[in-house]
Design a protein around this motif. Structure first.
Motif, PDB file in Angstrom:
ATOM      1  N   ALA A  21      58.625  66.524 -49.331  1.00  0.00           N
ATOM      2  CA  ALA A  21      58.235  67.501 -50.347  1.00  0.00           C
ATOM      3  C   ALA A  21      57.000  67.025 -51.110  1.00  0.00           C
ATOM      4  N   PHE A  22      56.971  65.731 -51.407  1.00  0.00           N
ATOM      5  CA  PHE A  22      55.809  65.154 -52.086  1.00  0.00           C
ATOM      6  C   PHE A  22      54.566  65.292 -51.205  1.00  0.00           C
ATOM      7  N   TRP A  23      54.700  65.000 -49.926  1.00  0.00           N
ATOM      8  CA  TRP A  23      53.566  65.098 -49.008  1.00  0.00           C
ATOM      9  C   TRP A  23      53.056  66.530 -48.922  1.00  0.00           C
ATOM     10  N   ALA A  24      53.984  67.496 -48.869  1.00  0.00           N
ATOM     11  CA  ALA A  24      53.578  68.898 -48.813  1.00  0.00           C
ATOM     12  C   ALA A  24      52.778  69.283 -50.054  1.00  0.00           C
ATOM     13  N   LEU A  25      53.195  68.804 -51.215  1.00  0.00           N
ATOM     14  CA  LEU A  25      52.464  69.111 -52.444  1.00  0.00           C
ATOM     15  C   LEU A  25      51.090  68.450 -52.436  1.00  0.00           C
ATOM     16  N   VAL A  26      51.013  67.231 -51.930  1.00  0.00           N
ATOM     17  CA  VAL A  26      49.725  66.534 -51.823  1.00  0.00           C
ATOM     18  C   VAL A  26      48.781  67.292 -50.897  1.00  0.00           C
ATOM     19  N   LEU A  27      49.320  67.816 -49.804  1.00  0.00           N
ATOM     20  CA  LEU A  27      48.489  68.509 -48.819  1.00  0.00           C
ATOM     21  C   LEU A  27      47.945  69.835 -49.332  1.00  0.00           C
ATOM     22  N   TRP A  28      48.590  70.408 -50.335  1.00  0.00           N
ATOM     23  CA  TRP A  28      48.126  71.699 -50.853  1.00  0.00           C
ATOM     24  C   TRP A  28      46.715  71.544 -51.433  1.00  0.00           C
ATOM     25  N   ASN A  29      45.770  72.263 -50.854  1.00  0.00           N
ATOM     26  CA  ASN A  29      44.369  72.205 -51.281  1.00  0.00           C
ATOM     27  C   ASN A  29      43.798  70.779 -51.224  1.00  0.00           C
ATOM     28  N   LEU A  30      44.249  70.012 -50.225  1.00  0.00           N
ATOM     29  CA  LEU A  30      43.726  68.646 -50.078  1.00  0.00           C
ATOM     30  C   LEU A  30      42.220  68.640 -49.842  1.00  0.00           C
ATOM     31  N   GLY A  31      41.697  69.712 -49.264  1.00  0.00           N
ATOM     32  CA  GLY A  31      40.268  69.783 -48.970  1.00  0.00           C
ATOM     33  C   GLY A  31      39.391  70.118 -50.160  1.00  0.00           C
ATOM     34  N   ASP A  78      34.351  64.886 -39.882  1.00  0.00           N
ATOM     35  CA  ASP A  78      33.751  64.380 -41.122  1.00  0.00           C
ATOM     36  C   ASP A  78      33.778  65.503 -42.153  1.00  0.00           C
ATOM     37  N   ASN A  79      34.962  65.750 -42.672  1.00  0.00           N
ATOM     38  CA  ASN A  79      35.196  66.818 -43.626  1.00  0.00           C
ATOM     39  C   ASN A  79      36.287  66.360 -44.603  1.00  0.00           C
ATOM     40  N   PRO A  80      36.540  67.100 -45.664  1.00  0.00           N
ATOM     41  CA  PRO A  80      37.511  66.631 -46.665  1.00  0.00           C
ATOM     42  C   PRO A  80      38.888  66.308 -46.100  1.00  0.00           C
ATOM     43  N   TRP A  81      39.365  67.074 -45.125  1.00  0.00           N
ATOM     44  CA  TRP A  81      40.673  66.768 -44.544  1.00  0.00           C
ATOM     45  C   TRP A  81      40.619  65.473 -43.742  1.00  0.00           C
ATOM     46  N   GLY A  82      39.555  65.288 -43.002  1.00  0.00           N
ATOM     47  CA  GLY A  82      39.408  64.033 -42.280  1.00  0.00           C
ATOM     48  C   GLY A  82      39.306  62.843 -43.206  1.00  0.00           C
ATOM     49  N   TRP A  83      38.616  63.008 -44.345  1.00  0.00           N
ATOM     50  CA  TRP A  83      38.472  61.907 -45.294  1.00  0.00           C
ATOM     51  C   TRP A  83      39.817  61.496 -45.903  1.00  0.00           C
ATOM     52  N   ARG A  84      40.671  62.484 -46.211  1.00  0.00           N
ATOM     53  CA  ARG A  84      41.809  62.236 -47.110  1.00  0.00           C
ATOM     54  C   ARG A  84      43.179  62.309 -46.454  1.00  0.00           C
ATOM     55  N   LEU A  85      43.274  62.745 -45.206  1.00  0.00           N
ATOM     56  CA  LEU A  85      44.588  62.967 -44.624  1.00  0.00           C
ATOM     57  C   LEU A  85      45.400  61.676 -44.539  1.00  0.00           C
ATOM     58  N   PHE A  86      44.775  60.581 -44.132  1.00  0.00           N
ATOM     59  CA  PHE A  86      45.544  59.345 -44.016  1.00  0.00           C
ATOM     60  C   PHE A  86      45.931  58.789 -45.384  1.00  0.00           C
ATOM     61  N   SER A  87      45.157  59.103 -46.404  1.00  0.00           N
ATOM     62  CA  SER A  87      45.589  58.745 -47.767  1.00  0.00           C
ATOM     63  C   SER A  87      46.873  59.479 -48.127  1.00  0.00           C
ATOM     64  N   SER A  88      46.955  60.761 -47.746  1.00  0.00           N
ATOM     65  CA  SER A  88      48.156  61.538 -48.053  1.00  0.00           C
ATOM     66  C   SER A  88      49.368  60.996 -47.301  1.00  0.00           C
ATOM     67  N   HIS A 124      49.961  58.370 -60.823  1.00  0.00           N
ATOM     68  CA  HIS A 124      49.143  57.439 -60.033  1.00  0.00           C
ATOM     69  C   HIS A 124      49.240  57.739 -58.544  1.00  0.00           C
ATOM     70  N   LEU A 125      50.456  57.806 -58.027  1.00  0.00           N
ATOM     71  CA  LEU A 125      50.635  57.981 -56.595  1.00  0.00           C
ATOM     72  C   LEU A 125      50.067  59.317 -56.133  1.00  0.00           C
ATOM     73  N   PHE A 126      50.283  60.351 -56.898  1.00  0.00           N
ATOM     74  CA  PHE A 126      49.803  61.678 -56.509  1.00  0.00           C
ATOM     75  C   PHE A 126      48.281  61.709 -56.453  1.00  0.00           C
ATOM     76  N   VAL A 127      47.623  61.201 -57.478  1.00  0.00           N
ATOM     77  CA  VAL A 127      46.160  61.230 -57.515  1.00  0.00           C
ATOM     78  C   VAL A 127      45.568  60.420 -56.374  1.00  0.00           C
ATOM     79  N   HIS A 128      46.134  59.244 -56.104  1.00  0.00           N
ATOM     80  CA  HIS A 128      45.554  58.391 -55.067  1.00  0.00           C
ATOM     81  C   HIS A 128      45.937  58.823 -53.662  1.00  0.00           C
ATOM     82  N   SER A 129      46.923  59.694 -53.539  1.00  0.00           N
ATOM     83  CA  SER A 129      47.249  60.248 -52.225  1.00  0.00           C
ATOM     84  C   SER A 129      46.293  61.367 -51.834  1.00  0.00           C
ATOM     85  N   ARG A 130      45.439  61.798 -52.752  1.00  0.00           N
ATOM     86  CA  ARG A 130      44.542  62.934 -52.517  1.00  0.00           C
ATOM     87  C   ARG A 130      43.070  62.526 -52.542  1.00  0.00           C
ATOM     88  N   ILE A 131      42.794  61.236 -52.416  1.00  0.00           N
ATOM     89  CA  ILE A 131      41.410  60.789 -52.473  1.00  0.00           C
ATOM     90  C   ILE A 131      41.219  59.649 -51.475  1.00  0.00           C
TER      91      ILE A 131
END
Length: 423
Positions: A21-31, A78-88, A124-131
């Protein structure tokens, strides 16, 4: 005759559900934002250089975190999803690992789920999972390592493969960021101390006694000492193949260069802060606050205003119960907090920032979860449940400026900056 003691049921499915559930929320508008923001402007060019093996840039930091960002770019573009997906993914893994660590350390269902709720809503965890930054990979590695160490102590028959996984995770955590160094030494030091106090005459070769019966201190040294170092060194392998600024003179000389870059005197920064300000949740960092993607947006890094302060007496409670009552998990949490924060008290890094409190702050929330469970057992069920509910409500209130949601206007930040130091 007496009734058999109740056997607590492992909340594994709840842990998995909360992490997903946390991951799904992080993925929302991750780009969003669609442009690099905050320290992405440093790590994304370094990841691109890594993919091209052109210039070894951003040499002051280890390579593993940038390798994960580069892997995301290679797989997803090389796009926002590629940059941040592994962080999520690392963020969801961190949350799951924290809950599993608490479960194996306490066998307490409430403390386990409470730890998941508090860490997920602790900001902390939420913000850093999206960057696309390095810190989330460090925390994920340490969380997995501590989970496996706690499980090895609880289930010694699985100790060998669990400590092997812990060793790999420790090496990757150190390979993400040097903040992990002192915490990575804790499992091996704890094994040595516990085996020493077990009073074994053959200290290195005895298989009896805590913390993992059936395993010698010598073997534990391989899994928790040599293996992490080998994995850590392996994360630097791409550094030997860059076209410019390659690793020259060996890995030791390269580390001298890294240390020089880390400890060089830098000019002051408007967002720099000190550890007392972190502990009191006094100083924030705006990762983003500008018109972008068709709206005014912001990303604020600050701790949850309630739980970051309630965690302080909870830490004292854990330290007292660990030292006086000899409750292992309480004492372990207090030690982990002291070690992870103490690194920054004595570190020779002249300019420090609130995101350096990510790891100690996570441990603090675990201490609060354990303390709330103790309150619940003492009959304060409404209080312990109320703190969890309040943490969730505060997270919901701050969500807009944690997730770069559209804001009403230029001065919207005033809604959340309750202290002048948060502006």
């Amino acid at each position: 005759m007496y009734r058999a003691p109740e056997q607590p049921q492992d909340p594994l499915k709840w842990c998995a559900a909360l992490a997903l559930a946390f991951w799904a929320l992080v993925l929302w508008n991750l780009g969003i934002p669609t442009e690099p923001y905050f320290d992405e402007v440093h790590y994304l060019p370094a990841a691109r250089d890594l993919l091209a093996l052109s210039d070894y840039s951003n040499r002051e930091h280890p390579l593993f975190g940038k390798e994960m960002i580069a892997l995301g770019i290679a797989l997803f573009g090389d796009n926002p999803w590629g940059w941040r997906l592994f962080s999520s993914i690392a963020g969801a893994l961190s949350l799951f690992a924290v809950m599993r660590m608490v479960w194996f350390g306490t066998l307490d269902r409430f403390a386990t789920i409470a730890a998941g709720i508090l860490v997920a809503t602790g900001f902390h965890l939420f913000v850093h999972s999206r960057i696309a930054m390095l810190d989330i990979f460090m925390v994920a590695g340490l969380a997995v390592a501590l989970w496996q160490c706690a499980a090895a102590m609880r289930e010694p028959e699985t100790g060998r493969w669990r400590l092997a996984i812990a060793g790999v995770a420790l090496g990757l955590a150190m390979g993400a960021k040097w903040n992990a160094l002192v915490v990575a030494a804790v499992p091996g030091a704890a094994f040595l101390i516990l085996r020493w106090f077990a009073g074994r005459r053959r200290l290195l070769l005895s298989r009896r006694g805590m913390p993992v019966p059936g395993m010698t201190l010598l073997e534990a040294g391989v899994w928790l000492g040599l293996l992490p170092l080998a994995v850590y060194w392996a994360t630097y392998l791409p550094g030997y193949f860059f076209q410019t600024h390659t690793i020259e003179g060996g890995i030791v000389a390269h580390h001298r260069l890294m240390l020089d870059l880390q400890t060089q005197v830098l000019k002051s920064h408007p967002y720099q802060s000190t550890w007392p300000e972190w502990v009191l949740n006094w100083r924030s960092i705006w990762y983003l606050y500008e018109p972008i993607d068709g709206a005014q947006r912001g990303v604020l890094l600050i701790g949850n205003p309630l739980t970051m302060l309630l965690g302080l007496p909870a830490l004292l409670w854990c330290a007292w119960k660990g030292a006086v009552k000899r409750v292992p998990m309480h004492g372990a949490v207090a030690i982990l907090y002291a070690v992870s924060l103490g690194f920054w008290i004595f570190a020779a890094k002249p300019v420090q920032f609130y995101y350096h409190y990510f790891l100690p702050g996570t441990v603090l929330l675990v201490a609060l979860a354990i303390a709330l469970s103790d309150l619940r057992k003492a009959g304060w069920k409404r209080t312990s449940t109320g703190v969890l509910l309040a943490s969730v409500l505060l997270f919901a209130f701050f969500y807009e400026i944690l997730a770069a949601e559209p804001l009403a206007g230029l001065m919207s930040f005033q809604t959340w900056t309750w202290l002048p130091s948060w502006r």
